[in-house]
Design a protein around this motif. Sequence first.
Motif, mmCIF file in Angstrom:
data_model
loop_
_atom_site.group_PDB
_atom_site.id
_atom_site.type_symbol
_atom_site.label_atom_id
_atom_site.label_comp_id
_atom_site.label_asym_id
_atom_site.label_seq_id
_atom_site.Cartn_x
_atom_site.Cartn_y
_atom_site.Cartn_z
ATOM 1 N N ALA A 177 -10.946 -1.646 -2.195
ATOM 2 C CA ALA A 177 -11.035 -0.182 -2.149
ATOM 3 C C ALA A 177 -11.465 0.307 -0.775
ATOM 4 C CB ALA A 177 -12.020 0.310 -3.205
ATOM 5 N N THR A 186 0.850 -1.183 0.000
ATOM 6 C CA THR A 186 0.000 0.000 0.000
ATOM 7 C C THR A 186 0.887 1.235 0.000
ATOM 8 O OG1 THR A 186 -0.177 -0.136 2.422
ATOM 9 C CG2 THR A 186 -1.984 -1.081 1.117
ATOM 10 N N GLU A 220 -4.803 3.465 -1.490
ATOM 11 C CA GLU A 220 -6.025 3.418 -2.276
ATOM 12 C C GLU A 220 -6.870 2.210 -1.895
ATOM 13 O OE1 GLU A 220 -5.151 3.591 -6.414
ATOM 14 O OE2 GLU A 220 -4.083 5.495 -6.278
ATOM 15 N N THR A 221 -6.192 1.186 -1.352
ATOM 16 C CA THR A 221 -6.871 -0.043 -0.941
ATOM 17 C C THR A 221 -6.407 -0.446 0.450
ATOM 18 O OG1 THR A 221 -5.193 -1.630 -1.708
ATOM 19 C CG2 THR A 221 -6.783 -0.807 -3.341
ATOM 20 N N ALA A 267 -11.344 9.315 -3.944
ATOM 21 C CA ALA A 267 -9.944 8.987 -3.654
ATOM 22 C C ALA A 267 -9.110 10.264 -3.534
ATOM 23 C CB ALA A 267 -9.383 8.101 -4.756
ATOM 24 N N TRP A 286 -11.996 3.921 -0.433
ATOM 25 C CA TRP A 286 -12.586 5.237 -0.661
ATOM 26 C C TRP A 286 -13.880 5.108 -1.448
ATOM 27 C CZ3 TRP A 286 -10.188 8.685 2.227
ATOM 28 C CH2 TRP A 286 -8.848 8.472 2.539
#
Length: 267
Positions: free
Chosen positions: A100, A88, A93-94, A107, A102
Amino acid sequence: MSTVFETHQGTSPVILAFPHTGTEVPADIWERLNDNGRILADTDWHIERLYDGLLPDATTVRATFHRYVIDANRDPAGVSLYPGQNTTGLVPETDFDGKAIWKDGAAPTEADIAHRLANFHAPYHAALAAEIERVKAIHGVAILYDCHSIRSLIPFLFEGRLPDFNVGTDMGRTCAKEIEAATVDVCAKAEGYTSVLNGRFKGGWTTRHYGRPETGVHAIQMELAQRSHLASEAPPFAYDEEKAAKLRVHLKDILTHIEALASTLNR
């Protein structure tokens, strides 16, 4: 949020850093997280509690913000710690499962990342750097012990089951061999536990950035499998007093050993 970090100044040559135990998320950022992100699953749950009091004179520096705000153990330039492997980023983002975190269209932007670098990442590291300099001025050396934990089964990040103790020194570059050896020895002798040196986790940005043995600053990362101190590696990620008590014996042993080594490192 009153502050993005908490510091306790001690007299020991050892500094404990906690970049991933924080769970604070500003309201505007919280609103952008989806239901999965709001679980905050990738927190280093209860690590500050696990280490509390083990080395009473140690300095501690703890980030209070969650790693989904910005990851305090990532290169501010966004360079990957493990090229070619799933990981990450600076602002994830994940989650660790590759899912995910967001809401669609929410994002973080480049402007968001720049703001969070200036207001979260940079202040935490300024505080940590200041404590390293202060401790080194007292003892001639400073030993930074970076405290982490992670779930033991995360196929997105690594194969199989993670050992209990994961010691990282960037292949011996970030600390004196005596510190590495003392830590590995305690882990290897800890009955009922497994361990590895520079396995999947070789030390994050904190360890690699500050660890300069030739200047008297030594850094080592300890990544603990969460099964070693949690009742379950799933929500609500409860602290297990019995497991933790057994583990704390070995963690205290590690810290007292490396503290004792400090006086031999600047001769």
